[in-house]
Design a protein around this motif. Structure first.
Motif, PDB file in Angstrom:
ATOM      1  N   GLU A 175      -8.669 -18.101 -29.179  1.00 44.44           N
ATOM      2  CA  GLU A 175      -9.926 -17.458 -28.825  1.00 44.44           C
ATOM      3  C   GLU A 175     -11.041 -18.202 -29.553  1.00 44.44           C
ATOM      4  OE1 GLU A 175     -10.323 -15.143 -26.695  1.00 44.44           O
ATOM      5  OE2 GLU A 175      -8.292 -14.343 -26.426  1.00 44.44           O
ATOM      6  N   LYS A 176     -12.201 -18.338 -28.891  1.00 41.68           N
ATOM      7  CA  LYS A 176     -13.281 -19.121 -29.483  1.00 41.68           C
ATOM      8  C   LYS A 176     -14.569 -18.298 -29.513  1.00 41.68           C
ATOM      9  CE  LYS A 176     -11.086 -23.142 -27.373  1.00 41.68           C
ATOM     10  NZ  LYS A 176     -10.152 -22.386 -26.515  1.00 41.68           N
ATOM     11  N   VAL A 177     -15.228 -18.306 -30.667  1.00 45.79           N
ATOM     12  CA  VAL A 177     -16.508 -17.622 -30.838  1.00 45.79           C
ATOM     13  C   VAL A 177     -17.492 -18.647 -31.380  1.00 45.79           C
ATOM     14  CG1 VAL A 177     -17.741 -15.774 -32.026  1.00 45.79           C
ATOM     15  CG2 VAL A 177     -15.361 -15.424 -31.311  1.00 45.79           C
ATOM     16  N   TYR A 178     -18.622 -18.788 -30.705  1.00 44.71           N
ATOM     17  CA  TYR A 178     -19.618 -19.785 -31.079  1.00 44.71           C
ATOM     18  C   TYR A 178     -20.870 -19.070 -31.605  1.00 44.71           C
ATOM     19  CZ  TYR A 178     -16.638 -22.688 -28.084  1.00 44.71           C
ATOM     20  OH  TYR A 178     -15.577 -23.328 -27.518  1.00 44.71           O
ATOM     21  N   MET A 236      -0.429 -12.230 -31.487  1.00 43.45           N
ATOM     22  CA  MET A 236      -1.892 -12.185 -31.487  1.00 43.45           C
ATOM     23  C   MET A 236      -2.455 -13.605 -31.567  1.00 43.45           C
ATOM     24  SD  MET A 236      -4.456 -10.328 -34.218  1.00 43.45           S
ATOM     25  CE  MET A 236      -3.788  -8.727 -33.837  1.00 43.45           C
ATOM     26  N   LYS A 237      -3.391 -13.909 -30.674  1.00 45.15           N
ATOM     27  CA  LYS A 237      -4.012 -15.218 -30.691  1.00 45.15           C
ATOM     28  C   LYS A 237      -4.855 -15.410 -31.950  1.00 45.15           C
ATOM     29  CE  LYS A 237      -4.554 -16.640 -25.859  1.00 45.15           C
ATOM     30  NZ  LYS A 237      -5.536 -17.049 -24.840  1.00 45.15           N
ATOM     31  N   LYS A 238      -4.835 -16.625 -32.467  1.00 45.44           N
ATOM     32  CA  LYS A 238      -5.722 -16.952 -33.566  1.00 45.44           C
ATOM     33  C   LYS A 238      -7.087 -17.293 -33.001  1.00 45.44           C
ATOM     34  CE  LYS A 238      -5.388 -19.091 -38.085  1.00 45.44           C
ATOM     35  NZ  LYS A 238      -4.593 -19.962 -38.973  1.00 45.44           N
ATOM     36  N   THR A 239      -8.128 -17.029 -33.771  1.00 42.84           N
ATOM     37  CA  THR A 239      -9.502 -17.224 -33.322  1.00 42.84           C
ATOM     38  C   THR A 239     -10.171 -18.311 -34.143  1.00 42.84           C
ATOM     39  OG1 THR A 239      -9.679 -14.918 -32.626  1.00 42.84           O
ATOM     40  CG2 THR A 239     -11.741 -16.098 -33.009  1.00 42.84           C
ATOM     41  N   ILE A 240     -11.024 -19.089 -33.479  1.00 42.17           N
ATOM     42  CA  ILE A 240     -11.861 -20.077 -34.161  1.00 42.17           C
ATOM     43  C   ILE A 240     -13.305 -19.618 -34.079  1.00 42.17           C
ATOM     44  CG2 ILE A 240     -12.661 -22.458 -34.239  1.00 42.17           C
ATOM     45  CD1 ILE A 240     -10.119 -23.330 -32.909  1.00 42.17           C
ATOM     46  N   LEU A 241     -13.950 -19.508 -35.212  1.00 42.82           N
ATOM     47  CA  LEU A 241     -15.382 -19.273 -35.266  1.00 42.82           C
ATOM     48  C   LEU A 241     -16.054 -20.629 -35.394  1.00 42.82           C
ATOM     49  CD1 LEU A 241     -17.699 -17.083 -35.572  1.00 42.82           C
ATOM     50  CD2 LEU A 241     -17.569 -17.605 -38.009  1.00 42.82           C
ATOM     51  N   LYS A 276      -7.049 -30.716 -46.802  1.00 33.43           N
ATOM     52  CA  LYS A 276      -5.634 -30.358 -46.733  1.00 33.43           C
ATOM     53  C   LYS A 276      -5.354 -28.991 -47.339  1.00 33.43           C
ATOM     54  CE  LYS A 276      -3.951 -35.136 -46.723  1.00 33.43           C
ATOM     55  NZ  LYS A 276      -3.214 -36.168 -47.491  1.00 33.43           N
ATOM     56  N   GLU A 277      -6.134 -28.632 -48.353  1.00 35.81           N
ATOM     57  CA  GLU A 277      -5.897 -27.366 -49.051  1.00 35.81           C
ATOM     58  C   GLU A 277      -6.618 -26.185 -48.422  1.00 35.81           C
ATOM     59  OE1 GLU A 277      -7.011 -27.974 -53.078  1.00 35.81           O
ATOM     60  OE2 GLU A 277      -5.396 -29.415 -53.500  1.00 35.81           O
ATOM     61  N   ASP A 278      -7.605 -26.453 -47.570  1.00 34.39           N
ATOM     62  CA  ASP A 278      -8.435 -25.389 -47.011  1.00 34.39           C
ATOM     63  C   ASP A 278      -7.693 -24.664 -45.895  1.00 34.39           C
ATOM     64  OD1 ASP A 278     -10.570 -23.783 -46.032  1.00 34.39           O
ATOM     65  OD2 ASP A 278     -12.024 -25.307 -46.634  1.00 34.39           O
ATOM     66  N   THR A 279      -7.471 -23.390 -46.067  1.00 31.14           N
ATOM     67  CA  THR A 279      -6.768 -22.596 -45.055  1.00 31.14           C
ATOM     68  C   THR A 279      -7.709 -21.730 -44.228  1.00 31.14           C
ATOM     69  OG1 THR A 279      -6.401 -20.790 -46.644  1.00 31.14           O
ATOM     70  CG2 THR A 279      -4.694 -22.494 -46.471  1.00 31.14           C
ATOM     71  N   LYS A 280      -8.991 -21.717 -44.588  1.00 31.69           N
ATOM     72  CA  LYS A 280      -9.953 -20.861 -43.903  1.00 31.69           C
ATOM     73  C   LYS A 280     -10.927 -21.644 -43.034  1.00 31.69           C
ATOM     74  CE  LYS A 280      -9.805 -17.237 -47.415  1.00 31.69           C
ATOM     75  NZ  LYS A 280     -10.595 -16.401 -48.360  1.00 31.69           N
ATOM     76  N   ARG A 281     -10.963 -22.959 -43.225  1.00 33.17           N
ATOM     77  CA  ARG A 281     -11.882 -23.789 -42.451  1.00 33.17           C
ATOM     78  C   ARG A 281     -11.141 -24.981 -41.859  1.00 33.17           C
ATOM     79  NH1 ARG A 281     -16.712 -25.447 -46.255  1.00 33.17           N
ATOM     80  NH2 ARG A 281     -14.942 -26.215 -47.472  1.00 33.17           N
ATOM     81  N   ILE A 282     -11.647 -25.458 -40.717  1.00 38.26           N
ATOM     82  CA  ILE A 282     -11.150 -26.688 -40.118  1.00 38.26           C
ATOM     83  C   ILE A 282     -12.329 -27.628 -39.903  1.00 38.26           C
ATOM     84  CG2 ILE A 282      -9.154 -25.607 -39.036  1.00 38.26           C
ATOM     85  CD1 ILE A 282     -10.700 -25.670 -36.371  1.00 38.26           C
ATOM     86  N   PHE A 283     -12.022 -28.934 -39.792  1.00 45.10           N
ATOM     87  CA  PHE A 283     -13.056 -29.962 -39.700  1.00 45.10           C
ATOM     88  C   PHE A 283     -12.680 -30.930 -38.575  1.00 45.10           C
ATOM     89  CE2 PHE A 283     -12.461 -28.359 -43.948  1.00 45.10           C
ATOM     90  CZ  PHE A 283     -13.745 -27.989 -44.330  1.00 45.10           C
ATOM     91  N   PHE A 295     -14.063  -9.407 -36.618  1.00 44.43           N
ATOM     92  CA  PHE A 295     -12.646  -9.633 -36.874  1.00 44.43           C
ATOM     93  C   PHE A 295     -12.012  -8.601 -37.803  1.00 44.43           C
ATOM     94  CE2 PHE A 295     -14.533 -14.084 -36.611  1.00 44.43           C
ATOM     95  CZ  PHE A 295     -14.341 -14.171 -35.244  1.00 44.43           C
ATOM     96  N   GLY A 296     -12.825  -7.942 -38.634  1.00 47.60           N
ATOM     97  CA  GLY A 296     -12.256  -6.999 -39.585  1.00 47.60           C
ATOM     98  C   GLY A 296     -11.236  -7.675 -40.484  1.00 47.60           C
ATOM     99  N   LYS A 297     -10.194  -6.940 -40.838  1.00 46.89           N
ATOM    100  CA  LYS A 297      -9.143  -7.476 -41.700  1.00 46.89           C
ATOM    101  C   LYS A 297      -7.893  -7.852 -40.928  1.00 46.89           C
ATOM    102  CE  LYS A 297     -10.565  -4.800 -45.773  1.00 46.89           C
ATOM    103  NZ  LYS A 297     -10.110  -3.803 -46.790  1.00 46.89           N
ATOM    104  N   ASN A 298      -7.863  -7.556 -39.643  1.00 46.45           N
ATOM    105  CA  ASN A 298      -6.610  -7.674 -38.895  1.00 46.45           C
ATOM    106  C   ASN A 298      -6.554  -8.863 -37.946  1.00 46.45           C
ATOM    107  OD1 ASN A 298      -5.608  -5.254 -40.058  1.00 46.45           O
ATOM    108  ND2 ASN A 298      -6.825  -4.065 -38.591  1.00 46.45           N
ATOM    109  N   ILE A 299      -7.712  -9.471 -37.646  1.00 46.11           N
ATOM    110  CA  ILE A 299      -7.733 -10.584 -36.700  1.00 46.11           C
ATOM    111  C   ILE A 299      -7.786 -11.899 -37.476  1.00 46.11           C
ATOM    112  CG2 ILE A 299      -8.967 -11.690 -34.803  1.00 46.11           C
ATOM    113  CD1 ILE A 299     -10.046  -8.952 -34.032  1.00 46.11           C
ATOM    114  N   PRO A 300      -6.730 -12.717 -37.392  1.00 48.60           N
ATOM    115  CA  PRO A 300      -6.736 -14.004 -38.113  1.00 48.60           C
ATOM    116  C   PRO A 300      -7.699 -14.986 -37.447  1.00 48.60           C
ATOM    117  CG  PRO A 300      -4.789 -13.832 -36.743  1.00 48.60           C
ATOM    118  CD  PRO A 300      -5.481 -12.507 -36.638  1.00 48.60           C
TER     119      PRO A 300
END
Length: 274
Positions: free
Chosen positions: A32-35, A1-6, A161-168, A134-139
């Motif tokens: 996958e990209k969602v803007y 499954m592709k990972k998605t970026i919001l 470095k510690e953030d696993t839910k956001r990118i910068f 995304f629900g609970k199943n789409i990373p």
């Protein structure tokens, strides 16, 4: 499954550059990209034109949402997807958001001591959208458009470095973190611009702006003088530093432009990130 970026697009130049970078970079080709743009109803028309150009020139399809609010107890913040034609430009989401916040014991407009507007206008509606998409199943991860000047006050390398839910991406994807000067250089090569100085951006009279900046915004012209008067009267509180009212700021804006207005304050910009 592709990972998605919001990708959260605020309407400013930094988040727009980030969106374009994510769209075109090899690093993100398999995502996958969602803007998403969250409308407050207080943005300047130039900001909306800029967002339309992101779609027109870059082919980025923005999901445009507004918060949905209720005066009934025990009903949380929702959202709705809007088109350009029905995007509110009269402050209605902001008005309804304050009423929602004040439907219980709390009473007061957003301010330094009670900075709830970014959360309720942007973060909460966006989280609801994320759950539906995304629900609970789409990373997925969320991309935030911080640049060099945001460090370390808003984010540190340790936090990144510690953030696993956001990118910068503007901080991590280049040889050096993107600075204001880098941003200016990059935009010089693009087919469109944000046709307004950054100090006038985001909500027209955002309380996060310095007093001098607010005075400049009033001198330039704003649609929301009467709106602020109505909110101050209805909720018996003020938005601005030093408990200044909107009429206090209007009087200061009427002083000669050559006059020295000396305010010792932290800030001067209002950047709302989800």
């Amino acid at each position: 499954m592709k990972k998605t970026i919001l990708v959260t697009v605020s309407g400013g130049r930094s988040s727009a550059m980030m969106a374009r970078h994510i769209q075109t970079s090899e690093k993100y080709k398999d995502y996958e990209k969602v803007y998403v743009f969250c409308n407050t109803g207080m943005e300047r028309p130039e900001t909306i034109d800029f967002l339309k150009n992101i779609e027109k020139h870059w082919g980025i399809d923005l999901i445009k949402i507004e918060g949905v609010y209720s005066n009934e107890m025990n009903i949380g913040v929702g959202y709705k997807i809007v088109n350009w034609d029905d995007l509110n430009m009269t402050g209605r989401p902001f008005t309804e958001m304050i009423a929602h916040k004040c439907k219980g014991v709390f009473k007061g407009v957003p301010s330094i001591k009670s900075p709830y507007c970014s959360d309720m206008l942007k973060a909460q509606p966006c989280r609801k959208l994320e759950r539906d998409l995304f629900g609970k199943n789409i990373p997925y991860v969320k991309a935030i458009g911080f640049r060099k000047e945001d460090m370390p006050k808003r984010i540190s390398w340790a936090e990144i470095k510690e953030d696993t839910k956001r990118i910068f991406p503007l901080l991590t994807d280049f040889e050096n973190p993107i600075s204001q000067q880098d941003l200016n250089t990059w935009w010089n090569n693009e087919p469109f611009k944000l046709e307004i100085d950054g100090k006038y951006g985001n909500c027209e009279l955002c309380w996060k702006k310095s007093t001098n900046n607010l005075i400049e915004n009033i001198r330039k012209g704003t649609r929301f003088i009467d709106w602020h008067r109505e909110m101050e009267k209805e909720y018996d509180s003020t938005f601005f530093r030093g408990r200044l009212t909107i009429d206090d700021l209007v009087k200061l804006a009427q002083e000669p432009i050559t006059a020295t207005l000396d305010f010792e304050e932290d800030g001067g910009s209002c950047v709302c990130n989800i």
